[in-house]
Design an enzyme around this catalytic site. Structure first.
Site, PDB file in Angstrom:
ATOM      1  N   GLU A 151       7.073  14.066  16.549  1.00 59.28           N
ATOM      2  CA  GLU A 151       7.152  15.377  15.905  1.00 59.28           C
ATOM      3  C   GLU A 151       8.312  15.415  14.931  1.00 59.28           C
ATOM      4  O   GLU A 151       9.201  14.564  14.952  1.00 59.28           O
ATOM      5  CB  GLU A 151       7.299  16.493  16.935  1.00 59.28           C
ATOM      6  CG  GLU A 151       8.257  16.212  18.091  1.00 59.28           C
ATOM      7  CD  GLU A 151       9.687  15.929  17.680  1.00 59.28           C
ATOM      8  OE1 GLU A 151      10.212  16.668  16.809  1.00 59.28           O
ATOM      9  OE2 GLU A 151      10.293  14.982  18.209  1.00 59.28           O
ATOM     10  N   GLY A 183      13.727  11.863  18.592  1.00 59.96           N
ATOM     11  CA  GLY A 183      12.400  12.424  18.385  1.00 59.96           C
ATOM     12  C   GLY A 183      11.627  11.587  17.385  1.00 59.96           C
ATOM     13  O   GLY A 183      11.810  10.375  17.289  1.00 59.96           O
ATOM     14  N   GLU A 184      10.740  12.223  16.632  1.00 61.06           N
ATOM     15  CA  GLU A 184       9.898  11.590  15.618  1.00 61.06           C
ATOM     16  C   GLU A 184       8.797  10.706  16.209  1.00 61.06           C
ATOM     17  O   GLU A 184       7.900  10.280  15.517  1.00 61.06           O
ATOM     18  CB  GLU A 184      10.714  10.730  14.644  1.00 61.06           C
ATOM     19  CG  GLU A 184      11.735  11.477  13.816  1.00 61.06           C
ATOM     20  CD  GLU A 184      12.453  10.544  12.837  1.00 61.06           C
ATOM     21  OE1 GLU A 184      12.073   9.347  12.739  1.00 61.06           O
ATOM     22  OE2 GLU A 184      13.392  11.005  12.173  1.00 61.06           O
ATOM     23  N   GLY A 185       8.901  10.364  17.493  1.00 62.42           N
ATOM     24  CA  GLY A 185       8.035   9.350  18.079  1.00 62.42           C
ATOM     25  C   GLY A 185       8.737   8.020  18.217  1.00 62.42           C
ATOM     26  O   GLY A 185       8.116   7.006  18.541  1.00 62.42           O
ATOM     27  N   VAL A 211      11.345   6.438  13.199  1.00 64.66           N
ATOM     28  CA  VAL A 211      10.039   6.107  13.774  1.00 64.66           C
ATOM     29  C   VAL A 211       9.284   5.116  12.906  1.00 64.66           C
ATOM     30  O   VAL A 211       8.574   4.241  13.415  1.00 64.66           O
ATOM     31  CB  VAL A 211       9.186   7.375  14.003  1.00 64.66           C
ATOM     32  CG1 VAL A 211       8.772   8.035  12.695  1.00 64.66           C
ATOM     33  CG2 VAL A 211       7.955   7.030  14.833  1.00 64.66           C
TER      34      VAL A 211
END
Length: 354
Positions: free
Chosen positions: A174, A316-318, A99
């Protein structure tokens, strides 16, 4: 200081007059009407957001990554050690995770926020920690309702403070080992789907362990009995601190009349909660990419959303939200920088010369 109820009550409705004006302007640009497809619809959506003052525009950009550990990790639903949450949060402060690289490319600042990491505080990480990890949803609630409400309020205020400092485009992300399990539980509850339909491999869980993960989600729902009509109840019983945090960003951005880009499956579960808590939030959500996680299609169908990107991503992570930020900027560029048909004396079929 406003209460959570007061903040949610004050979420503005979209400005339909501004949206109509934007559509009229777009239809007069140097192209056949509708030929830029969903980019046009995105520009109209942005125009209706009161925080953007009636016109599609992007100022500062911020990625808010909520980091937390989960008690349900103890049930064998993840392959990565729990300490990886803390390790990756530290890596985010150094700008070396997925991210961070994608956000830097998009010109967005990453805010790494500890809402429940099970480790000592990490330098460079924003401290909103509720506890060192949430409860094990397979045996009881993730947290108390009060904890969820306090965290929601804190994140909403943090988000609105960023808006006051010039951020006009938010992205959510997240970080938390085992967090696809509570996300699947939330999607199961909100959509009325069986766990088997929404539980996926997460961060490369071996197929031989999927049945256990399905069983854990079913047990979590049976034990906690979350109310699908009460978003905070679902978050507190079968969610997690990171999922509450993402929900708070969505509520906060909407309260400020500003857009927020969703990420993948985890963010879909938080979006379901946000829309249940305050249905007006829906108008401010922009789906970035179609997560490769199994329950994505069901969650998105319930949200009535079609993401802009299909990249087979599930990090994920954004990461997907960061990747989609240039699409939002492209919609704004189209709106402001394209020439107009009238200025070039072009009359399209079916239109009258003026």
């Amino acid at each position: 200081m406003q209460t959570l109820h007061a903040l949610l009550r004050d979420i503005p409705a979209p400005d339909t007059d501004a949206m109509a004006r934007a559509q009229q302007h777009i239809d007069g640009l140097l192209k056949p009407p509708g030929s830029l497809g969903r980019l046009e619809a995105l520009a109209v959506q942005l125009a209706g957001m009161p925080g953007l003052n009636g016109t599609p525009q992007v100022g500062e950009k911020a990625m808010l990554v909520m980091c937390a550990d989960h008690g349900v990790w103890d049930e064998g639903v993840a392959v990565s050690p729990k300490i990886v949450t803390a390790i990756q949060a530290a890596n985010m402060t150094r700008g070396t995770t997925g991210v961070c690289v994608l956000a830097a490319q998009a010109g967005a600042k990453v805010h790494v926020i500890d809402v429940g990491i099970d480790a000592e505080p990490i330098p460079g990480v924003v401290n909103m920690r509720v506890a060192r990890g949430c409860g094990n949803i397979a045996v009881g609630p993730a947290m108390s309702r009060s904890q969820a409400e306090v965290l929601l309020l804190e994140v909403i205020r943090y988000t609105c403070d960023l808006a006051q400092r010039g951020v006009t485009l938010f992205g959510v992300g997240e970080l938390g080992m085992a967090n696809t399990t509570p996300a699947a539980a939330m999607v199961s509850v909100f959509t009325g789907s069986d766990a088997k339909e929404v539980v996926g491999i997460g961060a490369n869980l071996p197929p031989s362990r999927i049945d256990n993960k399905v069983d854990v989600v079913r047990r979590a729902i049976a034990i906690n009995q979350p109310d699908p009509h009460d978003g905070i109840d679902v978050l507190s019983k079968v969610g997690g601190f990171d999922l509450v945090g993402m929900t708070g960003v969505m509520l906060g951005a909407a309260r400020c009349g500003l857009p927020v880009l969703l990420d993948g499956f985890l963010s879909y579960s938080a979006a379901l909660a946000a829309c249940q808590i305050a249905p007006a939030v829906r108008s401010y959500l922009i789906p970035s990419h179609f997560s490769a996680e199994k329950g994505a299609r069901i969650a998105l169908a319930h949200l009535a959303m079609e993401p802009y990107l299909h990249m087979a991503m599930r990090l994920g992570e954004g990461s997907g939200a960061a990747l989609a930020m240039p699409i939002v900027e492209a919609a704004c560029a189209m709106f402001h920088n394209m020439g107009e048909l009238a200025a070039s004396n072009i009359v399209l079929p079916g239109e009258k010369q003026t």
